[in-house]
Scaffold this motif. Sequence first.
Motif, PDB file in Angstrom:
ATOM      1  N   PRO A  45      10.665  24.444  54.963  1.00 61.22           N
ATOM      2  CA  PRO A  45       9.508  23.281  55.052  1.00 61.22           C
ATOM      3  C   PRO A  45       8.691  23.657  55.554  1.00 61.22           C
ATOM      4  N   GLY A  46       9.025  24.287  56.876  1.00 57.40           N
ATOM      5  CA  GLY A  46       7.666  24.920  58.069  1.00 57.40           C
ATOM      6  C   GLY A  46       8.307  24.476  59.035  1.00 57.40           C
ATOM      7  N   ASN A  47       8.724  24.147  59.430  1.00 58.79           N
ATOM      8  CA  ASN A  47       9.675  24.133  60.804  1.00 58.79           C
ATOM      9  C   ASN A  47       9.907  26.208  61.837  1.00 58.79           C
ATOM     10  N   SER A  48      10.362  25.407  63.202  1.00 54.09           N
ATOM     11  CA  SER A  48      10.265  26.538  63.715  1.00 54.09           C
ATOM     12  C   SER A  48      11.718  27.702  62.697  1.00 54.09           C
ATOM     13  N   PRO A  49      11.765  28.517  63.229  1.00 52.23           N
ATOM     14  CA  PRO A  49      13.672  29.171  62.344  1.00 52.23           C
ATOM     15  C   PRO A  49      15.017  28.485  62.198  1.00 52.23           C
ATOM     16  N   SER A  50      14.611  27.885  63.352  1.00 48.85           N
ATOM     17  CA  SER A  50      15.829  27.395  63.761  1.00 48.85           C
ATOM     18  C   SER A  50      16.259  26.399  63.083  1.00 48.85           C
ATOM     19  N   VAL A  51      14.666  25.072  63.246  1.00 46.50           N
ATOM     20  CA  VAL A  51      15.026  24.236  62.664  1.00 46.50           C
ATOM     21  C   VAL A  51      14.872  23.832  60.933  1.00 46.50           C
ATOM     22  N   ASP A  52      14.355  24.699  60.629  1.00 50.51           N
ATOM     23  CA  ASP A  52      14.513  24.545  58.973  1.00 50.51           C
ATOM     24  C   ASP A  52      15.829  25.555  58.748  1.00 50.51           C
ATOM     25  N   LEU A 104      18.077  22.494  58.746  1.00 47.63           N
ATOM     26  CA  LEU A 104      17.898  21.608  57.512  1.00 47.63           C
ATOM     27  C   LEU A 104      18.451  22.187  56.295  1.00 47.63           C
ATOM     28  N   ARG A 105      18.691  23.258  55.956  1.00 48.43           N
ATOM     29  CA  ARG A 105      18.934  23.912  55.322  1.00 48.43           C
ATOM     30  C   ARG A 105      20.433  24.286  55.286  1.00 48.43           C
ATOM     31  N   ARG A 106      21.326  23.675  56.140  1.00 51.08           N
ATOM     32  CA  ARG A 106      22.724  24.065  56.257  1.00 51.08           C
ATOM     33  C   ARG A 106      23.414  22.352  55.983  1.00 51.08           C
ATOM     34  N   GLN A 107      22.035  21.326  56.495  1.00 52.08           N
ATOM     35  CA  GLN A 107      22.744  20.035  56.145  1.00 52.08           C
ATOM     36  C   GLN A 107      22.313  19.564  54.570  1.00 52.08           C
ATOM     37  N   ALA A 108      21.844  20.082  54.013  1.00 54.23           N
ATOM     38  CA  ALA A 108      21.322  20.299  52.726  1.00 54.23           C
ATOM     39  C   ALA A 108      22.510  20.706  51.891  1.00 54.23           C
ATOM     40  N   MET A 109      22.655  21.811  52.449  1.00 51.30           N
ATOM     41  CA  MET A 109      24.180  22.955  51.847  1.00 51.30           C
ATOM     42  C   MET A 109      25.239  21.211  51.815  1.00 51.30           C
ATOM     43  N   SER A 110      25.490  21.091  53.339  1.00 50.79           N
ATOM     44  CA  SER A 110      26.070  19.889  53.833  1.00 50.79           C
ATOM     45  C   SER A 110      26.094  18.439  52.961  1.00 50.79           C
ATOM     46  N   ALA A 111      25.269  18.341  52.401  1.00 49.31           N
ATOM     47  CA  ALA A 111      25.247  17.013  51.249  1.00 49.31           C
ATOM     48  C   ALA A 111      25.397  17.789  49.810  1.00 49.31           C
ATOM     49  N   ALA A 134      13.936  11.272  63.874  1.00 47.31           N
ATOM     50  CA  ALA A 134      13.878  11.261  65.436  1.00 47.31           C
ATOM     51  C   ALA A 134      13.424  11.803  65.919  1.00 47.31           C
ATOM     52  N   ALA A 135      12.953  12.842  66.019  1.00 49.33           N
ATOM     53  CA  ALA A 135      11.735  13.652  66.319  1.00 49.33           C
ATOM     54  C   ALA A 135      10.778  14.134  65.451  1.00 49.33           C
ATOM     55  N   SER A 136       9.223  13.893  66.491  1.00 49.19           N
ATOM     56  CA  SER A 136       8.255  13.263  65.731  1.00 49.19           C
ATOM     57  C   SER A 136       7.733  14.845  65.333  1.00 49.19           C
ATOM     58  N   GLY A 137       6.951  14.633  64.139  1.00 48.36           N
ATOM     59  CA  GLY A 137       6.510  16.276  63.554  1.00 48.36           C
ATOM     60  C   GLY A 137       7.018  16.951  63.256  1.00 48.36           C
ATOM     61  N   ILE A 138       8.123  16.766  62.667  1.00 54.49           N
ATOM     62  CA  ILE A 138       9.360  17.632  61.957  1.00 54.49           C
ATOM     63  C   ILE A 138       9.064  17.570  61.102  1.00 54.49           C
ATOM     64  N   LYS A 139       9.497  18.456  59.318  1.00 53.98           N
ATOM     65  CA  LYS A 139       8.888  17.725  58.140  1.00 53.98           C
ATOM     66  C   LYS A 139      10.362  18.541  57.486  1.00 53.98           C
ATOM     67  N   VAL A 140      10.699  17.234  56.581  1.00 51.63           N
ATOM     68  CA  VAL A 140      11.565  17.138  55.847  1.00 51.63           C
ATOM     69  C   VAL A 140      11.679  17.474  54.857  1.00 51.63           C
ATOM     70  N   PRO A 141      12.843  18.301  53.799  1.00 45.96           N
ATOM     71  CA  PRO A 141      12.409  18.137  52.739  1.00 45.96           C
ATOM     72  C   PRO A 141      12.676  16.945  51.655  1.00 45.96           C
ATOM     73  N   PRO A 142      12.050  16.945  50.088  1.00 48.41           N
ATOM     74  CA  PRO A 142      12.131  15.840  49.757  1.00 48.41           C
ATOM     75  C   PRO A 142      13.452  15.172  49.714  1.00 48.41           C
ATOM     76  N   GLY A 143      13.213  13.810  49.954  1.00 44.37           N
ATOM     77  CA  GLY A 143      15.268  12.962  49.250  1.00 44.37           C
ATOM     78  C   GLY A 143      15.510  12.867  50.563  1.00 44.37           C
ATOM     79  N   TYR A 144      15.242  13.882  51.647  1.00 40.55           N
ATOM     80  CA  TYR A 144      16.017  14.031  53.219  1.00 40.55           C
ATOM     81  C   TYR A 144      16.433  12.668  53.929  1.00 40.55           C
ATOM     82  N   GLY A 145      17.300  11.884  54.449  1.00 44.37           N
ATOM     83  CA  GLY A 145      18.047  10.839  54.864  1.00 44.37           C
ATOM     84  C   GLY A 145      18.847  10.173  54.519  1.00 44.37           C
ATOM     85  N   SER A 146      19.051  10.557  52.716  1.00 46.30           N
ATOM     86  CA  SER A 146      19.940   9.827  51.960  1.00 46.30           C
ATOM     87  C   SER A 146      21.151   9.939  52.573  1.00 46.30           C
ATOM     88  N   GLN A 147      21.968  11.244  52.882  1.00 42.34           N
ATOM     89  CA  GLN A 147      22.712  11.550  52.925  1.00 42.34           C
ATOM     90  C   GLN A 147      23.957  10.726  54.332  1.00 42.34           C
TER      91      GLN A 147
END
Length: 570
Positions: free
Chosen positions: A413-420, A423-430, A246-259
Amino acid sequence: MAPAPQQNSSVAALAGGLAALGIWRLMAVAAPHLGALIVMLRTETDFGSRFCFLLTWGILNFLFIALLRRPALSGALSLTLVVVLVLLSRFKHDVVQMTANFVDLMVIDRDTASFLLTIFPNLRWSIIGAGLVTLPLMYALWWLDPFRIRRLPAAAACLACTAALSGYAFAWPDEAWRGYYDDGYLSKFARSGVTAVSDFVTYGFMESDPTASEQLKVPLVDACHPAGRRPNIIMIHDESSFDIRAASGIKVPPGYGSQFKSYDGVERKFLAESNGGPSWFTEYNVLAGLSSRSFGRFSYFVTRIASGRVARGLPLALRRCGYDTLSLYPAFGAFMSARNFQTTTGIQQFYDAHDLHAKDVEPDSFFYDKALKLMAEQKTSTTPLFTFVYLAANHFPWETKFRPDLLPSWKRPGNSPSVDEYLRRQAMSATDYAGFVAALKKKFPAQPFLIVRYGDHQPEFSPQLLDPKLDEAGIGKKLMDYDPRYYATYYAIDAVNFEPVKSPAVMDTIDAAYLPLVIQEAAGIPLDPSFEEQKAIMLRCNGAFYSCKDGAEARRFNRMLIDAGIIKGL
C-alpha cells in the motif's frame, strides 16, 4: 633533615612489601574490580543506575568475602555472576524485549531449564565446558590471593550495602517501563529484587482481599445441563493482530477491516493486558478468565505461577458440560510453562510445536490443517469439542518478509516496509481463516460450530504509530498507565450451522478476562457459580474487570476463588 630518611624508608618498605606480594597476585585482586568498572560504564547510563551497580557490586563482594575471606576469588566470583546476568538479560531482551529482573530468579522452575535445553541442545555441554575451565581458574585465584579479610567486617559491609540499596530502591523506585530498555542490567535486577521481595511479603504473588463477605459454591461436575444442541467451540489466538486504522495516516489495501467483524457485522474491541510481545498474558486471560494484572510485578510470569494453582477457566467449565478439550500450541510446551498451565485450566490434549512437527514459524494454514485433522479424529462421537488454535505467523520481526512464496498477488500500500509486511501477514491470515471455515463446512457438514477469534495484543511498533511525537519514555509511561489505545485489539464471533445466543455479556468492548464468559453465553452454556459472579461484575462494570474500581472488584473475586479452593497457594 632527619625526616627524609624516615620517609624514604617508609616508601621503600611499601615498595618492598608490594614486590614481595608479586605483581600477578596484586593483579588477581584488582582485575575483577577493573572488569566490573568497565561493565558498569558500558551498561549503566545514569548516576542512579551506576550508584545501584556499585552497591550491588559491594553486596556480592562482601558476601563472598564473608564466606571465603579471599578478596581475589570473591571479586572473580562476583564478576562472573555479573557477566552471566548481563548475557542472560541481553538474551531475554532479544527474545521478549524485556531485561531480566529478580522475579526470574524467584520463579525459576524445571520448565525454564527444559525450554532452554530444547532450543539450545548444546547448552548443557557449554555449561560443562565452562565449569571445566572456570574451576581451575578459581583454584588458582584461591592459591594466588595474598590477603585474608575477617568475616565479621565483611558481613557488616554487606549488610550496609544492602540497607543502602534497599533505601535507594524504596525512595526512587525504578519505573517498570524501564524493563523494556536494553541497558542497566545489574541495577534494574538489584532494584527489582528489593521491590519484588517487598511485594511478595505484602500480598504474595496475587492480589486479593484479606477476607470476603460472600462465598462461592464449588461447581459440581455433573451440574451442567444445557438446553438444546451444544456447538463445537473453536477459539483462535490471532497473533499481534489489531485494526491498524486506529493509527492515522496508514494506507490499507481495499477491503481491509472485514476480518475484524463478527457474524452480525459488528466490529468489537478486546482490551488485552499486554502490548508488543507477551502473548501468555492473554493466554492466561482467555483460558483462566482472570486478570494478569492481579499479579502486579509478577504478571510477566503469570502462566508459570498459575500452573498447578489456578484450577479455573473456560476449558474446565466446558468439561463440566460434557466437552472434550484440545489445544494446538506453536512453540515448545515448556515455554512459560504453557503445557502445565493449560492442563491446569482444563485442557486434556495439548499439542506443541514438537508434537505438530512445526518447523520454526508456520503460516496459519498449517495450524488450521492440523486442527481439522485432530478434530476429525476426535469427532467419532457426539461429544462436543473445544479447540484452542494458537497462531504465530504474524509474530515479529516484520523487517523481513515471511514466506515470500505465499500471497504472490500482494501489492504494497505504500507505508514503511515493516507496516506493509504486517498488513501482508494480516491478509494472509484472513485468507487462511476463510479457507479454514470453508473446510469446516465441507468436512463437518452437519456439525454446529461457534468460532471466536481475538487479537492477543498490538504489535510492538503500534505505540510509535499511535503517538509518533512521543519519545520512548513517554510511550513507556502510557504503557504503564494502561492507555486503552495501546491495548485495544478485536474479538469476533462467527458460527457455522449455529445461531449464537444473544446476551448482554456480548458487549462491543470487553476486557480480555471476560472472553471465556462471552463464549459460554454465546454458546448457550449454563454458567457455573464463579462465572455467574463474574457476569455480575461485568454488567456492573460495563465490560471492565481489573480496571473497575482500581482493582477492587478483581481483588474481591480473587479472594472468593481462594476461599472456594479454586485458587491455591497464592
